[in-house]
Design a protein around this motif. Structure first.
Motif, PDB file in Angstrom:
ATOM      1  N   ILE A  46       0.824  -1.216   0.000  1.00 56.07           N
ATOM      2  CA  ILE A  46       0.000   0.000   0.000  1.00 56.07           C
ATOM      3  C   ILE A  46       0.859   1.268   0.000  1.00 56.07           C
ATOM      4  CG2 ILE A  46      -0.367   0.076   2.521  1.00 56.07           C
ATOM      5  CD1 ILE A  46      -2.967   0.921  -0.228  1.00 56.07           C
ATOM      6  N   GLN A  47       2.005   1.233   0.678  1.00 56.26           N
ATOM      7  CA  GLN A  47       2.887   2.408   0.677  1.00 56.26           C
ATOM      8  C   GLN A  47       3.443   2.666  -0.720  1.00 56.26           C
ATOM      9  OE1 GLN A  47       5.271   0.949   4.107  1.00 56.26           O
ATOM     10  NE2 GLN A  47       5.150   3.074   4.796  1.00 56.26           N
ATOM     11  N   LEU A  48       3.789   1.597  -1.431  1.00 54.32           N
ATOM     12  CA  LEU A  48       4.269   1.733  -2.807  1.00 54.32           C
ATOM     13  C   LEU A  48       3.175   2.319  -3.690  1.00 54.32           C
ATOM     14  CD1 LEU A  48       6.302   1.181  -5.140  1.00 54.32           C
ATOM     15  CD2 LEU A  48       5.300  -1.092  -5.311  1.00 54.32           C
ATOM     16  N   ASN A  53       0.986   6.937  -6.665  1.00 49.80           N
ATOM     17  CA  ASN A  53      -0.147   7.842  -6.882  1.00 49.80           C
ATOM     18  C   ASN A  53       0.231   9.282  -6.570  1.00 49.80           C
ATOM     19  OD1 ASN A  53      -1.833   5.791  -7.753  1.00 49.80           O
ATOM     20  ND2 ASN A  53      -2.678   5.413  -5.720  1.00 49.80           N
ATOM     21  N   GLU A  54       0.965   9.474  -5.495  1.00 49.57           N
ATOM     22  CA  GLU A  54       1.411  10.819  -5.109  1.00 49.57           C
ATOM     23  C   GLU A  54       2.290  11.422  -6.208  1.00 49.57           C
ATOM     24  OE1 GLU A  54       2.312  14.210  -2.541  1.00 49.57           O
ATOM     25  OE2 GLU A  54       0.630  12.838  -2.722  1.00 49.57           O
ATOM     26  N   LEU A  55       3.263  10.671  -6.681  1.00 48.59           N
ATOM     27  CA  LEU A  55       4.175  11.179  -7.716  1.00 48.59           C
ATOM     28  C   LEU A  55       3.436  11.458  -9.029  1.00 48.59           C
ATOM     29  CD1 LEU A  55       7.176   8.804  -7.001  1.00 48.59           C
ATOM     30  CD2 LEU A  55       7.106  11.269  -6.560  1.00 48.59           C
ATOM     31  N   ASN A  56       2.453  10.633  -9.349  1.00 43.81           N
ATOM     32  CA  ASN A  56       1.692  10.818 -10.581  1.00 43.81           C
ATOM     33  C   ASN A  56       0.902  12.125 -10.600  1.00 43.81           C
ATOM     34  OD1 ASN A  56       2.187   8.771 -12.520  1.00 43.81           O
ATOM     35  ND2 ASN A  56       1.162   7.290 -11.200  1.00 43.81           N
ATOM     36  N   ARG A  57       0.656  12.704  -9.435  1.00 50.67           N
ATOM     37  CA  ARG A  57      -0.098  13.965  -9.360  1.00 50.67           C
ATOM     38  C   ARG A  57       0.701  15.138  -9.922  1.00 50.67           C
ATOM     39  NH1 ARG A  57      -1.338  12.148  -3.916  1.00 50.67           N
ATOM     40  NH2 ARG A  57      -3.311  11.061  -4.060  1.00 50.67           N
ATOM     41  N   LYS A 102      10.339  -3.426   4.200  1.00 53.90           N
ATOM     42  CA  LYS A 102       9.158  -3.628   3.355  1.00 53.90           C
ATOM     43  C   LYS A 102       8.927  -2.439   2.428  1.00 53.90           C
ATOM     44  CE  LYS A 102       6.625  -6.765   6.374  1.00 53.90           C
ATOM     45  NZ  LYS A 102       6.707  -7.915   5.473  1.00 53.90           N
ATOM     46  N   PHE A 103       9.430  -1.254   2.836  1.00 52.84           N
ATOM     47  CA  PHE A 103       9.244  -0.057   2.013  1.00 52.84           C
ATOM     48  C   PHE A 103      10.351   0.948   2.337  1.00 52.84           C
ATOM     49  CE2 PHE A 103       7.653   4.209   1.158  1.00 52.84           C
ATOM     50  CZ  PHE A 103       7.202   4.072  -0.149  1.00 52.84           C
ATOM     51  N   LYS A 104      10.845   1.587   1.290  1.00 55.54           N
ATOM     52  CA  LYS A 104      11.931   2.553   1.481  1.00 55.54           C
ATOM     53  C   LYS A 104      11.974   3.473   0.264  1.00 55.54           C
ATOM     54  CE  LYS A 104      16.908   2.320   2.381  1.00 55.54           C
ATOM     55  NZ  LYS A 104      18.016   1.389   2.554  1.00 55.54           N
ATOM     56  N   VAL A 105      12.242   4.748   0.493  1.00 61.32           N
ATOM     57  CA  VAL A 105      12.392   5.722  -0.583  1.00 61.32           C
ATOM     58  C   VAL A 105      13.787   6.319  -0.448  1.00 61.32           C
ATOM     59  CG1 VAL A 105      11.507   7.858  -1.582  1.00 61.32           C
ATOM     60  CG2 VAL A 105       9.925   6.263  -0.512  1.00 61.32           C
ATOM     61  N   ASN A 119      11.801   5.474   5.401  1.00 61.28           N
ATOM     62  CA  ASN A 119      11.066   4.205   5.430  1.00 61.28           C
ATOM     63  C   ASN A 119       9.564   4.447   5.361  1.00 61.28           C
ATOM     64  OD1 ASN A 119      13.581   3.173   5.774  1.00 61.28           O
ATOM     65  ND2 ASN A 119      13.349   2.777   7.942  1.00 61.28           N
ATOM     66  N   GLU A 120       9.186   5.636   4.926  1.00 63.34           N
ATOM     67  CA  GLU A 120       7.772   5.953   4.758  1.00 63.34           C
ATOM     68  C   GLU A 120       7.603   6.811   3.517  1.00 63.34           C
ATOM     69  OE1 GLU A 120       7.750   9.656   7.923  1.00 63.34           O
ATOM     70  OE2 GLU A 120       7.807   7.567   8.618  1.00 63.34           O
ATOM     71  N   MET A 121       6.370   6.919   3.064  1.00 68.04           N
ATOM     72  CA  MET A 121       6.069   7.668   1.857  1.00 68.04           C
ATOM     73  C   MET A 121       6.509   9.130   1.991  1.00 68.04           C
ATOM     74  SD  MET A 121       2.386   8.223   0.145  1.00 68.04           S
ATOM     75  CE  MET A 121       2.333   9.994   0.084  1.00 68.04           C
ATOM     76  N   MET A 122       6.962   9.698   0.891  1.00 70.30           N
ATOM     77  CA  MET A 122       7.304  11.122   0.856  1.00 70.30           C
ATOM     78  C   MET A 122       6.231  11.852   0.059  1.00 70.30           C
ATOM     79  SD  MET A 122      11.387  11.352   0.079  1.00 70.30           S
ATOM     80  CE  MET A 122      11.555  13.085   0.469  1.00 70.30           C
TER      81      MET A 122
END
Length: 144
Positions: A46-48, A53-57, A102-105, A119-122
């Motif tokens: 879900i974070q991915l 979705n955030e970047l696509n905006r 599990k998630f990393k940016v 380790n969380e959405m930006m």
């Protein structure tokens, strides 16, 4: 596109040489692009999904900041937000996700160095603010 030499392709895949041929060479982008590596344990994380979705905006703002996005899963990766062409390779995941999170940016600057790891959405606002403070980005802004 169909491979020029199907039997060679099959040989490369079965002998494991394919990963070396198709693996992404991050230094190739140095001084050309900033990179955002979105690393996830699963394509449906879900974070991915939220991060994409955030970047696509704000695709125009990504382009303006010369930001290339790589989506990295344990055994494959793809360049870009839409492109469906996954490449089989665990190289990026092994190099940039040693803790097997599990998630990393990860944001990599034009100079090829890691600028931040989270380790969380930006949010785009957070990401763009970080990039816009960088000296090379400041020069780009003044140059436009």
């Amino acid at each position: 596109s169909s491979p020029k030499y199907p039997s060679l392709n099959a040989l490369l895949i079965t002998t494991g040489l394919m990963t070396n041929i198709y693996s992404q060479n991050i230094p190739d982008y140095q001084w050309e692009n900033r990179l955002l590596l979105i690393i996830s344990d699963d394509e449906n994380n879900i974070q991915l999904v939220d991060q994409i979705n955030e970047l696509n905006r704000d695709k125009k703002d990504l382009e303006e900041r010369k930001l290339l996005v790589f989506i990295v899963l344990p055994d494959q990766y793809k360049k870009g937000l839409i492109e469906e062409n996954w490449s089989d390779s665990n190289e990026l995941n092994l190099k940039y996700n040693k803790q097997e999170l599990k998630f990393k940016v990860i944001l990599i600057g034009l100079d090829g160095t890691i600028k931040t790891e989270k380790n969380e959405m930006m949010t785009n606002k957070e990401l763009f603010a970080m990039i816009d403070k960088m000296p090379m980005r400041q020069r780009e802004i003044r140059g436009n």
